[in-house]
Design a protein around this motif. Structure first.
Motif: not given
Length: 556
Positions: A81-84, A131-143, A199-203
């Motif tokens: 992640g960004l922070v250890g 940002c690709a990672n943060f936006n992915r997490w933020f936009n996880f759909p309900a299903n 959970a906030f590791g960068m993929s």
């Protein structure tokens, strides 16, 4: 020769390292699972093989969607992640971000990114990737979230994009290739600590797309996962190698930007029975294992194996689901609390010095309340409360996991049997509901359903009371069916207060209010322990389980 009780104790970071002497022998061997060809310990050079025994298979290798201990154990090696986390203090330290600054009264954070870092697929790590990672997490759909209850984003940021007005996360901006800004909708004191979660590791964004990370069209032991969750790609010191029914193999990332350590190959070998893990260590098949139990502690001592004890940073509890009508009556829940003899449970099933729990925040965290109300063990009073509640013997389905060992729950079947006996003794009608951990136990007890009672625990991942209270009691969940708008509001307010007296007192008040309403029964703050062979000189034990194997030191 020294006796088997002779001990040399050395304090290392957050753990107590016990070097124990040799005598006697262990019980009969238990059959071990098949191991890969690299399972024989190799020389401890830069390409050493390290074999580690685990209590279960990971539920998935996408840490954004799987938050169980064994999934995180693997993905901590692969993704960063960004922070250890500082091993001694638990405070945030630079990792993929080398520095950061806070602005807008705690609602904006700007991170300077480490240069020259690439993902294991060769693509660059930069602000766009963040940002690709943060936006992915933020936009996880309900299903997707319904299929993957192990997602941690909502527990930290309160909501996803489909409820953006409720979310603490606002946006991610790539200011420059090496600079990224995260904007929040409100102050969040534990934000940096929260970013230390696996959970906030960068993929790799390329791998997320090419392996359809948000399409759960594959299955592992009944768990829906994506192709990406079967082959993660990060920036960490180890790259994914293989995953079969008995093991996960990682190999050194030779392009890693940091210290590569001594280990070239890690084999995580699954042994779902404590005795089989012990025997594998004694037979030299593995170099160490986690979740030492009371039953094999003495055998390890007698055989002179090393034991590392972590400081307690988890809570084991009996969950109760208030969506089951009979449990909506607080006197029934109080009777359940009074029926439980925590002293007996701890003495029989947990390592020495495990402490009783009367709340869900461990003693070392700010917000722990020394005066939180506790009813204590009183079977006679429990019977009276059940009579006053009008309890008529309604059946309570009691779920417990099988074929697994967790740091907070080393022997779940035995713990279930004792608690069930105690509940039955006061007149409760308990129906056992055993469920294999790998067959969806977490999803069963954390989703809405007929689970009246269940065994589980919470292992803290960063040093903030919100890491315990927010995910468990910050909103109504399928696990507890708990609804208390006042508690929800107080937790939301406390997480935005600056560190200090007011924040500490707010969390103390919240702890007391939760304890009084009994949404679950906290039982213990367990001490978890690892066992290591003589080949291991040092191991980076961490209360929050931030244990990256580049820091393991092996004998030549």
């Amino acid at each position: 020769m020294p006796s088997s009780t002779s001990r040399r104790t050395v304090i290392k970071t957050s753990a107590v390292f016990l070097a124990l002497t040799v005598t006697s022998c262990t019980g009969a061997p238990v059959p071990a699972p098949p191991s890969p060809s690299a399972s024989t310990p190799a020389d401890s050079g830069p390409d050493a093989v390290f074999n580690f025994g685990t209590g279960s298979q990971p539920l998935g290798l996408d840490p954004a969607l799987s938050n169980d201990v064994e999934s995180y154990r693997v993905t901590r090696q692969v993704l960063e992640g960004l922070v250890g986390v500082d091993q001694t203090t638990g405070q945030p330290t630079p990792l993929l971000a080398t520095e950061w600054s806070e602005s807008d009264e705690g609602r904006s954070y700007t991170f300077k990114l480490r240069s020259g870092v690439t993902f294991q697929d060769g693509t660059p790590f930069n602000a766009d990737a963040v940002c690709a990672n943060f936006n992915r997490w933020f936009n996880f759909p309900a299903n997707l979230r319904a299929k993957a209850p192990g997602s941690s984003f909502k527990g930290v940021f309160k909501a996803h994009s489909d409820q953006a007005a409720l979310s603490v996360f606002k946006s991610c901006t790539a200011v420059a290739a090496s600079t990224v800004r995260i904007d929040l909708t409100e102050r969040f004191t534990g934000f940096l600590q929260a970013l230390t979660l696996p959970a906030f590791g960068m993929s790799s964004p390329q791998a997320l797309v090419s392996r359809a990370a948000d399409v759960l069209d594959q299955s592992r032991d009944g768990q829906p996962i994506s192709a990406y969750a079967a082959h993660p790609v990060g920036t960490g010191p180890f790259s994914f190698g293989s995953w079969d029914k008995a093991s996960v193999t990682l190999v050194i990332n030779r392009s890693y930007w940091g210290d590569k350590g001594q280990i070239g190959t890690i084999n995580f070998l699954t042994y779902d029975h404590p005795q089989s893990r012990l025997q594998a260590l004694l037979d030299g098949k593995i170099d160490g294992f986690d979740a030492v139990t009371v039953g094999n502690f003495d055998q390890l001592v007698k055989r002179g194996k090393q034991i590392i004890q972590r400081d307690p940073f988890s809570v084991m509890y009996l969950g109760m689901n208030q969506d089951v009508p009979v449990l909506q009556n607080i006197k029934v829940r109080q009777a359940i609390e009074m029926a439980i003899d925590k002293d007996t449970l701890i003495r029989k099933f947990f390592i020495d010095n495990t402490a009783q729990a009367s709340q869900f925040v461990p003693p070392k965290l700010s917000g722990f309340n020394n005066t939180a109300p506790a009813l204590g063990n009183d079977p006679a009073k429990a019977k009276t409360f059940l009579a006053e509640a009008g309890y008529k013997g309604e059946e309570l389905k009691f779920y417990y996991p099988m074929n697994v060992t967790r740091p907070y729950l080393p022997t779940p079947e035995k713990v279930y049997a004792e608690i069930s006996r105690q509940l039955t003794a006061v007149g409760l009608n308990v129906r056992p509901m055993p469920l294999d951990w790998s067959s969806g136990y977490l999803q069963q007890v954390q989703s809405p359903g007929d689970h009246a009672l269940h065994l589980l625990g919470w292992n803290g991942a960063y040093s903030d009371a919100d890491n315990f209270l927010g995910p468990l009691f910050g909103e109504k969940t399928g696990e507890f069916g708990y609804q208390d708008a006042q508690v929800f509001s107080k937790i939301s307010r406390a997480r935005g207060l600056p560190d200090g007296k007011e924040r500490n007192e707010q969390y103390q008040t919240i702890n007391a209010q939760i304890a009084a309403s009994v949404p679950a029964v906290p039982i213990a703050f367990p001490i978890s322990a690892l066992a290591l062979s003589d080949r291991v000189i040092s191991y980076p034990a961490s209360p929050v389980l931030n244990e990256v194997f580049t820091k393991v030191r092996l004998r030549p």
